[in-house]
Design an enzyme around this catalytic site. Structure first.
Site, PDB file in Angstrom:
ATOM      1  N   HIS A 162       0.842  -1.220   0.000  1.00 54.19           N
ATOM      2  CA  HIS A 162       0.000   0.000   0.000  1.00 54.19           C
ATOM      3  C   HIS A 162       0.869   1.259   0.000  1.00 54.19           C
ATOM      4  O   HIS A 162       0.423   2.299   0.478  1.00 54.19           O
ATOM      5  CB  HIS A 162      -0.949   0.037   1.205  1.00 54.19           C
ATOM      6  CG  HIS A 162      -1.693  -1.242   1.435  1.00 54.19           C
ATOM      7  ND1 HIS A 162      -2.965  -1.463   0.953  1.00 54.19           N
ATOM      8  CD2 HIS A 162      -1.330  -2.388   2.069  1.00 54.19           C
ATOM      9  CE1 HIS A 162      -3.363  -2.679   1.294  1.00 54.19           C
ATOM     10  NE2 HIS A 162      -2.385  -3.271   1.971  1.00 54.19           N
ATOM     11  N   SER A 290      15.317  20.515 -16.579  1.00 56.47           N
ATOM     12  CA  SER A 290      14.149  21.310 -16.936  1.00 56.47           C
ATOM     13  C   SER A 290      14.629  22.568 -17.640  1.00 56.47           C
ATOM     14  O   SER A 290      15.674  23.119 -17.305  1.00 56.47           O
ATOM     15  CB  SER A 290      13.382  21.683 -15.664  1.00 56.47           C
ATOM     16  OG  SER A 290      12.618  22.848 -15.887  1.00 56.47           O
ATOM     17  N   LYS A 296      16.461  20.801 -11.510  1.00 56.42           N
ATOM     18  CA  LYS A 296      15.778  19.545 -11.806  1.00 56.42           C
ATOM     19  C   LYS A 296      16.671  18.515 -12.487  1.00 56.42           C
ATOM     20  O   LYS A 296      17.503  18.832 -13.318  1.00 56.42           O
ATOM     21  CB  LYS A 296      14.555  19.797 -12.707  1.00 56.42           C
ATOM     22  CG  LYS A 296      13.416  20.503 -12.017  1.00 56.42           C
ATOM     23  CD  LYS A 296      12.757  19.684 -10.920  1.00 56.42           C
ATOM     24  CE  LYS A 296      11.808  18.645 -11.453  1.00 56.42           C
ATOM     25  NZ  LYS A 296      10.568  19.211 -11.978  1.00 56.42           N
ATOM     26  N   ASN A 298      15.331  14.984 -13.934  1.00 55.52           N
ATOM     27  CA  ASN A 298      14.104  14.189 -14.014  1.00 55.52           C
ATOM     28  C   ASN A 298      14.364  12.769 -14.506  1.00 55.52           C
ATOM     29  O   ASN A 298      15.182  12.565 -15.399  1.00 55.52           O
ATOM     30  CB  ASN A 298      13.111  14.872 -14.947  1.00 55.52           C
ATOM     31  CG  ASN A 298      12.693  16.239 -14.432  1.00 55.52           C
ATOM     32  OD1 ASN A 298      12.531  16.426 -13.228  1.00 55.52           O
ATOM     33  ND2 ASN A 298      12.540  17.188 -15.336  1.00 55.52           N
ATOM     34  N   GLU A 303      10.059   7.346 -16.768  1.00 54.90           N
ATOM     35  CA  GLU A 303       8.708   7.831 -17.086  1.00 54.90           C
ATOM     36  C   GLU A 303       8.303   7.388 -18.490  1.00 54.90           C
ATOM     37  O   GLU A 303       7.151   7.029 -18.742  1.00 54.90           O
ATOM     38  CB  GLU A 303       8.660   9.352 -16.969  1.00 54.90           C
ATOM     39  CG  GLU A 303       8.815   9.826 -15.539  1.00 54.90           C
ATOM     40  CD  GLU A 303       9.028  11.335 -15.465  1.00 54.90           C
ATOM     41  OE1 GLU A 303       8.128  12.021 -14.970  1.00 54.90           O
ATOM     42  OE2 GLU A 303      10.085  11.820 -15.916  1.00 54.90           O
TER      43      GLU A 303
END
Ligand code: ARG
Length: 469
Positions: A162, A290, A296, A298, A303
């Protein structure tokens, strides 16, 4: 182009007084994507020509010319010198027409063959190739992941259910879970490859041929053979052979499942990579900055893998929808069966490469992991087990630890720092050794059953995977 020219070009032009319109040509072409099948198409045609010669439909000389001509065309295609024509519709017609220009005997090549069994054959050859490619990439990925596990045997992190801290595991145990997933994928691709291993050639358009062909010859030449006996394997029903798209579905399913695995692994890494977790740092070469926020970094590669799984799932769905309402046997709708599987192949293959490259450079942050796994509540279940070993029924033991967790929350005292008196009041069967439960070493040492994260288990698992790979 003049209409009369169009007429003469169409392989089926005999009964038509007019060729297809330019709009229809543009609409119905498949060469823009099925040219990917060129080498399989040439392999199939070469085998077919040899078989036709063997049964006396082609002379030996005709066969030789055709085979040599096909080899020349393949070279031109591979060198990028072949001119594909949309008006010739598909890869099959493009190659046949180019061959006929060079070798007049090629007008006999399509004897006892239809594009229906031809394309079914090409695609089975493609699937055998594609599965082998993905299997190879998965083997490499698995090796990298086993190395990653090995390098992080002594880095411990919370395991989550969870997305809540559950029980401690090692990074190795977590990574070996990924290994299990991808090893199942590998087996799945072997199964798909086996399913593709039967020659449809000789099924013709739907009902075979009246000509005296020998299907086992082409099957043998194209290596549609039984792995053990070496005997040729041919499809059993000419109607099914040209209508069946099960291998397409199985391949797309294997890719979709693999994609879901890429996606779930990516999600693990993306969470670990957040500043909040900071368990892992990713290689610069597979992250991006970014354009606006200078700080940043990323996790784009992960992704994208998560995103690409949507495509892989959608491709499977496209194929299901495509075939579900089709009457036997071939229908032109089936031309649309290729883009989804080609896409599934290329995307699965590149995802495997990307994950292997990222995993090879992934670094775990030992301090952050140690801080997170130091949460004594991760061992609350171990305390219940400790009570059980002292004769308390598990349901009661669970309840007792629950009370201690509540007390710890109420008094803002970590559970392992509660007083002996507090613990004995809740569990009279406990003795002074209870605090020893909150020792990670002990926790792992006591988990040495098969499949558990104990250090001897993990070492054995790593050794077993290395042996297997
Ligand atoms: N381009 C076609 C396909 O991919 C080849 C088979 C054509 N067969 C036919 N009867 N028109 O499905």
């Amino acid at each position: 182009m003049k209409k009369s020219q169009k007429k003469s070009q169409a392989s089926w032009g005999g009964r038509f007084s007019e060729g297809p319109s330019d709009l229809m040509l543009r609409f119905s072409e498949s060469v823009s994507f099925d040219k990917l099948l060129a080498r399989f198409d040439i392999e199939g045609s070469t085998a077919h020509a040899k078989m036709l010669a063997e049964v006396g439909i082609l002379t030996k000389a005709e066969c030789r010319q055709i085979v040599a001509g096909l080899a020349k065309i393949l070279k031109r295609i591979e060198a990028g010198e072949f001119e594909w024509s949309e008006s010739l519709e598909d890869v099959h017609m493009n190659i046949e027409q180019a061959l006929t220009k060079e070798v007049p005997a090629a007008a006999k090549l399509h004897t006892a063959r239809s594009r229906n069994d031809q394309v079914a054959t090409d695609m089975r050859l493609f699937f055998k190739f594609a599965c082998s490619q993905i299997i190879e990439k998965l083997e490499k990925l698995l090796a990298v992941l086993v190395d990653l596990a090995d390098a992080n045997k002594d880095v411990f992190i919370p395991g989550y259910t969870h997305l809540q801290r559950a029980q401690p595991v090692s990074v190795a145990h977590h990574v070996l879970a990924w290994v299990e997933m991808f090893a199942r994928d590998l087996e799945r691709f072997k199964f798909v490859r086996e399913g593709a291993n039967a020659s449809p050639l000789g099924s013709g358009a739907i009902a075979g041929t009246t000509l005296p062909i020998d299907r086992t010859v082409t099957a043998q030449l194209l290596s549609f053979t039984d792995e053990e006996s070496g005997d040729p394997v041919v499809t059993g029903n000419s109607m099914d052979a040209v209508a069946d798209r099960d291998v397409f579905l199985e391949f797309a399913f294997a890719c979709a499942t693999l994609g879901v695995h890429f996606s779930r692994v990516s999600e693990d890494v993306i969470i670990w990579n957040t500043s909040e977790f900071a368990f892992v740092s990713l290689p610069d070469a597979f992250t991006t900055g970014s354009s606006l926020m200078p700080q940043k970094k990323n996790p784009d590669a992960f992704e994208l893998m998560r995103g690409k799984s949507a495509r892989l799932i959608a491709n499977l769905n496209s194929l299901f929808v495509l075939v579900k309402g089709l009457p036997l046997t071939y229908n032109r709708d089936l031309q649309e069966d290729k883009p989804p599987v080609f896409d599934s192949f290329s995307q699965s293959a590149i995802c495997a490469d990307v994950l292997a490259a990222c995993a090879a450079k992934m670094k775990f942050n030992r301090e952050k992991c140690a801080a997170a796994v130091a949460d004594p509540l991760l061992l609350a279940t171990d305390l219940a087990d400790y009570f059980v070993m002292r004769g308390v029924p598990f349901r009661q033991a669970h309840h007792m630890v629950g009370e201690l967790v509540a007390l710890s929350e109420k008094t803002k005292t970590p559970i392992d720092k509660l007083s002996d008196a507090d613990v004995f009041a809740v569990c009279p069967k406990a003795d002074k050794t209870w605090r020893g439960v909150f020792d990670l070493k002990r926790a792992f040492a006591m988990r040495e059953n098969i499949g558990m994260p104990g250090p001897r288990q993990i070492a054995a698992q790593i050794a077993a995977w290395r042996e297997l790979l």
